[in-house]
Motif scaffolding. Structure first.
Motif, PDB file in Angstrom:
ATOM      1  N   GLY A  83     -32.232  40.279 -33.823  1.00 20.59           N
ATOM      2  CA  GLY A  83     -31.834  39.654 -35.072  1.00 20.59           C
ATOM      3  C   GLY A  83     -31.666  40.614 -36.228  1.00 20.59           C
ATOM      4  N   VAL A 134     -28.190  42.361 -36.621  1.00 20.58           N
ATOM      5  CA  VAL A 134     -27.010  41.567 -37.004  1.00 20.58           C
ATOM      6  C   VAL A 134     -27.338  40.629 -38.173  1.00 20.58           C
ATOM      7  CG1 VAL A 134     -25.815  41.668 -34.777  1.00 20.58           C
ATOM      8  CG2 VAL A 134     -27.566  39.919 -35.147  1.00 20.58           C
ATOM      9  N   ASN A 135     -28.260  41.035 -39.041  1.00 25.50           N
ATOM     10  CA  ASN A 135     -28.750  40.126 -40.076  1.00 25.50           C
ATOM     11  C   ASN A 135     -27.929  40.128 -41.354  1.00 25.50           C
ATOM     12  OD1 ASN A 135     -29.448  42.549 -41.246  1.00 25.50           O
ATOM     13  ND2 ASN A 135     -31.647  42.152 -41.325  1.00 25.50           N
ATOM     14  N   VAL A 145     -23.678  43.880 -38.889  1.00 27.15           N
ATOM     15  CA  VAL A 145     -22.720  43.543 -37.830  1.00 27.15           C
ATOM     16  C   VAL A 145     -21.702  44.668 -37.669  1.00 27.15           C
ATOM     17  CG1 VAL A 145     -20.899  41.939 -37.132  1.00 27.15           C
ATOM     18  CG2 VAL A 145     -23.030  41.061 -38.109  1.00 27.15           C
ATOM     19  N   ALA A 160     -30.250  35.559 -32.299  1.00 27.65           N
ATOM     20  CA  ALA A 160     -29.918  34.867 -33.540  1.00 27.65           C
ATOM     21  C   ALA A 160     -30.037  35.842 -34.704  1.00 27.65           C
ATOM     22  CB  ALA A 160     -30.850  33.675 -33.750  1.00 27.65           C
ATOM     23  N   MET A 161     -29.260  35.619 -35.742  1.00 24.47           N
ATOM     24  CA  MET A 161     -29.215  36.540 -36.873  1.00 24.47           C
ATOM     25  C   MET A 161     -30.478  36.424 -37.733  1.00 24.47           C
ATOM     26  SD  MET A 161     -25.230  36.234 -38.048  1.00 24.47           S
ATOM     27  CE  MET A 161     -24.021  37.361 -37.313  1.00 24.47           C
ATOM     28  N   THR A 184     -33.206  33.359 -38.312  1.00 23.87           N
ATOM     29  CA  THR A 184     -32.613  32.038 -38.110  1.00 23.87           C
ATOM     30  C   THR A 184     -33.479  31.146 -37.231  1.00 23.87           C
ATOM     31  OG1 THR A 184     -30.370  32.887 -38.408  1.00 23.87           O
ATOM     32  CG2 THR A 184     -30.598  30.820 -37.205  1.00 23.87           C
ATOM     33  N   HIS A 204     -25.278  32.035 -42.820  1.00 25.86           N
ATOM     34  CA  HIS A 204     -24.266  32.535 -41.877  1.00 25.86           C
ATOM     35  C   HIS A 204     -22.882  32.647 -42.522  1.00 25.86           C
ATOM     36  CE1 HIS A 204     -27.392  31.313 -38.946  1.00 25.86           C
ATOM     37  NE2 HIS A 204     -26.923  32.331 -38.270  1.00 25.86           N
ATOM     38  N   GLU A 211     -28.378  31.475 -31.443  1.00 20.70           N
ATOM     39  CA  GLU A 211     -27.646  32.433 -30.606  1.00 20.70           C
ATOM     40  C   GLU A 211     -26.179  32.054 -30.449  1.00 20.70           C
ATOM     41  OE1 GLU A 211     -31.592  33.754 -30.316  1.00 20.70           O
ATOM     42  OE2 GLU A 211     -30.815  31.712 -30.176  1.00 20.70           O
ATOM     43  N   SER A 214     -24.535  33.181 -33.761  1.00 22.16           N
ATOM     44  CA  SER A 214     -24.464  34.638 -33.945  1.00 22.16           C
ATOM     45  C   SER A 214     -23.435  35.270 -33.008  1.00 22.16           C
ATOM     46  CB  SER A 214     -25.840  35.268 -33.726  1.00 22.16           C
ATOM     47  OG  SER A 214     -26.241  35.190 -32.376  1.00 22.16           O
ATOM     48  N   THR A 215     -23.426  34.857 -31.751  1.00 24.84           N
ATOM     49  CA  THR A 215     -22.479  35.476 -30.808  1.00 24.84           C
ATOM     50  C   THR A 215     -21.043  35.061 -31.093  1.00 24.84           C
ATOM     51  OG1 THR A 215     -22.972  33.695 -29.210  1.00 24.84           O
ATOM     52  CG2 THR A 215     -24.143  35.798 -28.945  1.00 24.84           C
ATOM     53  N   GLN A 226     -25.350  35.427 -25.145  1.00 22.21           N
ATOM     54  CA  GLN A 226     -26.552  35.100 -25.919  1.00 22.21           C
ATOM     55  C   GLN A 226     -27.828  35.551 -25.201  1.00 22.21           C
ATOM     56  OE1 GLN A 226     -24.521  32.382 -24.673  1.00 22.21           O
ATOM     57  NE2 GLN A 226     -23.083  32.931 -26.286  1.00 22.21           N
TER      58      GLN A 226
END
Length: 416
Positions: free
Chosen positions: A8, A11-12, A17, A38-39, A42, A70, A119, A122-123, A181
């Motif tokens: 997380g 990619v937060n 990212v 998950a970012m 989350t 998000h 997930e 995020s993906t 994920q």
């Protein structure tokens, strides 16, 4: 074939990212499976949306907070408001709203059906962004690959079915970059299951095993496997190499750098696990593999906060014998509660578990007819590997020790 896992923290935010994409771009000449969590935090938010955890009146604010977080990232990554990522995310947020509004059934089932959206969201963002910068990839729903039993939360993996699915769906040359994920899976009854909190490492390990990966890499915000959490220790030591069995022990005790179930699948295939920093991807990091000893040999410290110490005593003042233990463990297994530490005397059985009010209530409901229950909450479990008494005294200080266990190499202490 390589397998990467990004947690997380990696990619937060929009810059995170972009940084993650730059790392993936270095390796995209090879077949690569990228497992994404998950970012940020989350999952913590989504746990509050599990039916029955909070009142429905509280859900709109939690849903909006999740969406705003998000979408703030997405608007920085995609300036075109007509980009398909927006429609995909709107569909996922609508599904999350419906799921969180359902009447509660069982906590473990409801939990997995709700938190999986972290997930999935995020993906979706990561896959669209990689495509937008020329890193062509396939978004794959891991629930169609990793198969578990029907426990739903911390599901038991069916490796035969999972490997068959993984080879059929992931060993393709078009394209060779896959985004999928972590943490979530598909249960035997066709619903979503989860692999345990912080289970994305385990997801990557499962895929590495099934695909006979050349290596697996976990990208973290630390330079490698450290002997202690740098939030508590300013003078941490990076461990350069860790034998498989040592890594399993440390993960079981709660070392946050890897999930407890991560190591065994890759050990079975002799696949090395690299732990590297996404902040400094050129640094060597740490390696878990078929090494004879840990290097360097130094004390290791593991802290687990938010612990509950529960003491179970028979109401008839009989001994804690095999029949009583069988009853207690059957309830723990039914509720899928992981025990972090246990100890018994003639008249009581004590266990240290993660704080979870809902599960503690269920545990109490299942045991209180037969046993007296006493418990303390808000505790800390400290594990020290390769300890000395001086180290114990320095770490514990004036804190009250409620429970302690020692072996030749490891001590564990529950403290207030």
């Amino acid at each position: 074939m390589r397998v990467f896992k990004f947690g997380g923290a990696s990619v937060n935010s929009a810059p995170a990212v972009r940084n993650m994409a730059a790392i993936v771009g270095r390796y995209c000449d090879d077949a690569l499976v990228v497992v994404v969590s998950a970012m940020g935090k989350t999952t913590n938010l989504l746990e509050q949306l599990v039916p029955g955890v909070n009142t429905l009146d509280e859900h709109p604010a939690l849903l909006q907070q999740t969406k705003d977080y998000h979408m703030g990232i997405v608007r920085q990554l995609f300036t075109d408001a007509a980009h398909p990522v927006y429609a995909d995310l709107e569909r996922l947020f609508s599904q999350l709203q419906r799921q969180s509004s359902l009447p509660p059934t069982t906590y473990n089932y409801d939990y997995s059906q709700t938190v999986c959206f972290g997930e999935l969201i995020s993906t979706t963002i990561v896959s669209h962004y990689l495509n937008s910068i020329g890193l062509e990839n396939r978004w794959v729903d891991i629930r169609q690959i990793i198969r578990t039993d029907n426990q739903h939360r911390e599901g038991l993996v069916d490796f035969t079915a999972t490997c068959r699915n993984a080879r059929a769906m992931l060993l393709s040359d078009s394209p060779r970059l896959v985004v999928t994920q972590g943490f979530i899976a598909g249960s035997a009854d066709g619903h979503t299951s989860t692999l345990g909190r912080e289970g994305s490492d385990y997801s990557a390990s499962i895929l590495s095993y099934c695909l006979d990966a050349d290596s697996m890499t976990i990208w973290k915000d630390v330079p490698g496997f450290l002997n202690a959490d740098p939030k508590y220790f300013p003078d941490t030591v990076k461990i350069e190499q860790i034998p498989y069995n040592e890594a399993i022990e440390l993960a079981y005790y709660g070392a946050s750098v890897i999930h407890p179930k991560t190591v065994k699948p890759i050990q079975n295939k002799n696949i090395q696990l690299h732990i590297k920093s996404f902040l400094n991807p050129d640094a060597p990091g740490s390696v878990v593999g078929p090494f004879p000893t840990i290097r360097p040999l130094t004390p290791l410290y593991i802290f687990k906060k938010n612990q509950t110490l529960l003491s179970v005593l028979p109401k008839d003042f009989s001994f804690i014998a095999e029949d009583n233990l069988q009853t207690i463990f059957a309830v723990l297994a039914k509720l899928n509660i992981r025990v972090n530490l246990m100890q018994n005397t003639a008249l009581s059985f004590s266990l240290c578990i993660d704080d979870s009010p809902m599960l503690l209530d269920q545990l109490r409901d299942n045991l209180q007819n037969q046993f007296h229950l006493r418990y303390n909450q808000g505790l800390q479990l400290i594990t020290i590997r390769y300890y000395t008494q001086d180290i114990i005294d320095r770490i514990v200080g004036s804190s009250t020790i409620l429970l302690q266990q020692r072996t030749r190499t490891t001590t564990q202490l529950v403290i207030q």
